[in-house]
Design a protein around this motif. Sequence first.
Motif, PDB file in Angstrom:
ATOM      1  N   ILE A 377     -44.847  97.653 -23.765  1.00 47.98           N
ATOM      2  CA  ILE A 377     -44.603  98.799 -22.889  1.00 47.98           C
ATOM      3  C   ILE A 377     -43.389  99.590 -23.384  1.00 47.98           C
ATOM      4  O   ILE A 377     -43.401 100.820 -23.456  1.00 47.98           O
ATOM      5  CB  ILE A 377     -44.386  98.332 -21.440  1.00 47.98           C
ATOM      6  N   PHE A 378     -42.318  98.881 -23.722  1.00 53.21           N
ATOM      7  CA  PHE A 378     -41.140  99.530 -24.287  1.00 53.21           C
ATOM      8  C   PHE A 378     -41.522 100.362 -25.510  1.00 53.21           C
ATOM      9  O   PHE A 378     -41.077 101.499 -25.681  1.00 53.21           O
ATOM     10  CB  PHE A 378     -40.114  98.476 -24.713  1.00 53.21           C
ATOM     11  N   PHE A 379     -42.341  99.758 -26.374  1.00 53.52           N
ATOM     12  CA  PHE A 379     -42.700 100.405 -27.634  1.00 53.52           C
ATOM     13  C   PHE A 379     -43.471 101.702 -27.395  1.00 53.52           C
ATOM     14  O   PHE A 379     -43.204 102.728 -28.023  1.00 53.52           O
ATOM     15  CB  PHE A 379     -43.526  99.436 -28.483  1.00 53.52           C
ATOM     16  N   VAL A 380     -44.442 101.642 -26.472  1.00 57.50           N
ATOM     17  CA  VAL A 380     -45.256 102.826 -26.202  1.00 57.50           C
ATOM     18  C   VAL A 380     -44.414 103.924 -25.558  1.00 57.50           C
ATOM     19  O   VAL A 380     -44.534 105.105 -25.901  1.00 57.50           O
ATOM     20  CB  VAL A 380     -46.454 102.456 -25.305  1.00 57.50           C
ATOM     21  N   MET A 381     -43.540 103.556 -24.632  1.00 58.62           N
ATOM     22  CA  MET A 381     -42.673 104.552 -23.995  1.00 58.62           C
ATOM     23  C   MET A 381     -41.689 105.138 -25.007  1.00 58.62           C
ATOM     24  O   MET A 381     -41.379 106.337 -24.972  1.00 58.62           O
ATOM     25  CB  MET A 381     -41.935 103.925 -22.813  1.00 58.62           C
ATOM     26  N   SER A 382     -41.227 104.307 -25.910  1.00 60.60           N
ATOM     27  CA  SER A 382     -40.346 104.797 -26.966  1.00 60.60           C
ATOM     28  C   SER A 382     -41.108 105.734 -27.900  1.00 60.60           C
ATOM     29  O   SER A 382     -40.585 106.762 -28.337  1.00 60.60           O
ATOM     30  CB  SER A 382     -39.769 103.612 -27.745  1.00 60.60           C
ATOM     31  N   ARG A 383     -42.361 105.382 -28.199  1.00 55.30           N
ATOM     32  CA  ARG A 383     -43.209 106.208 -29.061  1.00 55.30           C
ATOM     33  C   ARG A 383     -43.440 107.581 -28.449  1.00 55.30           C
ATOM     34  O   ARG A 383     -43.601 108.585 -29.157  1.00 55.30           O
ATOM     35  CB  ARG A 383     -44.542 105.492 -29.283  1.00 55.30           C
ATOM     36  N   ASP A 384     -43.432 107.643 -27.115  1.00 56.09           N
ATOM     37  CA  ASP A 384     -43.585 108.922 -26.414  1.00 56.09           C
ATOM     38  C   ASP A 384     -42.262 109.659 -26.249  1.00 56.09           C
ATOM     39  O   ASP A 384     -42.235 110.749 -25.663  1.00 56.09           O
ATOM     40  CB  ASP A 384     -44.209 108.689 -25.034  1.00 56.09           C
ATOM     41  N   GLY A 385     -41.172 109.056 -26.731  1.00 52.24           N
ATOM     42  CA  GLY A 385     -39.866 109.700 -26.655  1.00 52.24           C
ATOM     43  C   GLY A 385     -39.140 109.487 -25.342  1.00 52.24           C
ATOM     44  O   GLY A 385     -38.043 110.019 -25.148  1.00 52.24           O
ATOM     45  N   LEU A 386     -39.730 108.706 -24.418  1.00 46.59           N
ATOM     46  CA  LEU A 386     -39.102 108.518 -23.109  1.00 46.59           C
ATOM     47  C   LEU A 386     -37.979 107.487 -23.144  1.00 46.59           C
ATOM     48  O   LEU A 386     -37.152 107.438 -22.233  1.00 46.59           O
ATOM     49  CB  LEU A 386     -40.156 108.113 -22.074  1.00 46.59           C
ATOM     50  N   LEU A 387     -37.971 106.657 -24.152  1.00 43.52           N
ATOM     51  CA  LEU A 387     -36.874 105.717 -24.391  1.00 43.52           C
ATOM     52  C   LEU A 387     -36.406 105.907 -25.827  1.00 43.52           C
ATOM     53  O   LEU A 387     -37.186 106.317 -26.689  1.00 43.52           O
ATOM     54  CB  LEU A 387     -37.345 104.271 -24.159  1.00 43.52           C
ATOM     55  N   PRO A 388     -35.144 105.609 -26.119  1.00 39.34           N
ATOM     56  CA  PRO A 388     -34.634 105.808 -27.483  1.00 39.34           C
ATOM     57  C   PRO A 388     -35.441 105.022 -28.512  1.00 39.34           C
ATOM     58  O   PRO A 388     -35.773 103.850 -28.295  1.00 39.34           O
ATOM     59  CB  PRO A 388     -33.192 105.280 -27.402  1.00 39.34           C
ATOM     60  N   GLU A 389     -35.778 105.667 -29.611  1.00 38.51           N
ATOM     61  CA  GLU A 389     -36.550 105.002 -30.653  1.00 38.51           C
ATOM     62  C   GLU A 389     -35.823 103.790 -31.221  1.00 38.51           C
ATOM     63  O   GLU A 389     -36.445 102.850 -31.701  1.00 38.51           O
ATOM     64  CB  GLU A 389     -36.879 105.995 -31.767  1.00 38.51           C
TER      65      GLU A 389
END
Length: 539
Positions: A377-389
């Motif tokens: 989940i972290f990875f997908v949200m990060s991939r969408d830019g919503l969490l720091p890469e």
Amino acid sequence: MATSAPNEGLFGRVKPLDAILRTAEKKSLHRTLGAFQLTLFGIGCVIGTGIFVLTAAGAQKAGPGLMLAFAIAGAVCIVAALCYAEIAAMLPVAGSAYTYTYTTMGEILAWTVGWALILEYAVAASAVSVGWSGFFSGTVLKEFLGVELPTWLSGAPLALGGIEGGLINLPAVFIALIITWLLMIGTTESARVNAVLVAIKVTALTAFIGITLTSSYFNADNFNPFLPAGVFGGFGSGLGAVGAAATIFFAYVGFDAVSTAAEETKNPQRNVPIGLVGSLLFCTVFYILVAAGAIGTMGGQPIMGPNGVPFPAGSEELARQCATYAADKLPLVCSNEALAHVLRQIGWSGVGNALGIAASLALPSVILILMFGQTRIFFVMSRDGLLPEKLSAVHPKWKTPYIVTAMTGGAVAFAAAFLPVGKLADIANAGTLYAFMMVAIAVMMLRKTAADRQRSFRTPALWLLGPLTIAGCIFLFFNLPIDAMLVLPIWGAVGMLVYFGYSRKASHLGRGIVDVPEGDVDALNPSVAGVGGEGDHRN
């Protein structure tokens, strides 16, 4: 990577369905699974910590009415599962309820779902760690090695509702950190190992049912009164059969793994519902029989307070009452390893110890998949830019997202150290129920907004099952203890601060980037995703 002008407005940022489907279409899977295989798969994914550990907490909330609680939770899961099946078959991509919400209701609501899933996975992993600790301490250390950990090293602090005199749950911290280390270095679990673990779990519980229901200790009087706290324990109390159902809902989480196999299923319109409903019905009957065996042989009446209401499970008051019993007279509701404890009490110590060993062997794989699920989940949200890469940076040697895995492991270990299993399960359920509700809303919206899209499975009578899922999730949520209910909005408020302080500005969709990258998070460690257990939200 395609770009377009961002669709602004608070609820305006909706990820284009075509972008997600382009990713899905690249995953052409061979259809090989039949109804029987799907049912077995579902059984393996569902049976885990809940039935091994939460039997005691459920009995303290509902007494013999725990049997009714399993039926209520199972019914909610069945209608939710059928909603999951349609949307998972239509969008077989990473992100689960978060992705479904993003493409139907927009970014801000998708953020709330992803944020809730982060809480759910971490807290659920903590709950499983605490459950494992009870079996490890009681069976492996005490029964086999003759080592008894002091109370202050094996229980949550008294002020937080743990064991009398507890300071830290050291075994729970140990297993959480070990699993974190394994995930960081990239150790994988094979489907073959998982099949063995499933066989161990089912065999152990089948033996428990056979022994207890035929035992001379079995007494029908133990079921009277059947509902000592009533059907409804009252708003925010978490008591009664419905309150227990809200807690032991945790025992069913994992069924949605069946829905994600729709793309690999022969005749999914027929076989997916059979696999989903069949596995959930099997587990519901199985769970009711386990509860009947446990309560019928040694009783399962809750310990009542001076006002005639059961002490809350995991509370300081209950811990004090339990501390007054001798070890060989400990009630079912006080045990950290309820099922093994029952067998020891009726003279089947060997089988009880074997059941404890089975749980000790099987539960770590559940912790692994829960923690892996959170990194996904972290990875997908990060991939969408919503969490720091940077959070999902991949280690150059281990090829795993080591930073977010370490952060997750630290949070899991901390919660496992200081909170009892019942409270952790309730908190995890709050996030799960919210996500399931949003999935039901998403599948109904897609019937309107994407009516012409191909669906290998369609939820039957969605006009009825969709609203039933929403109502069931809301119903169980408001029958959780008040503190568990409050955690979700408080956590959500923190999430809103993060979203408006960072994520909304950094969002790829907000900056006009709409295509989903071809690379999927599964590629990081695909064989881990084959391990079933509670919380296995695999999409």
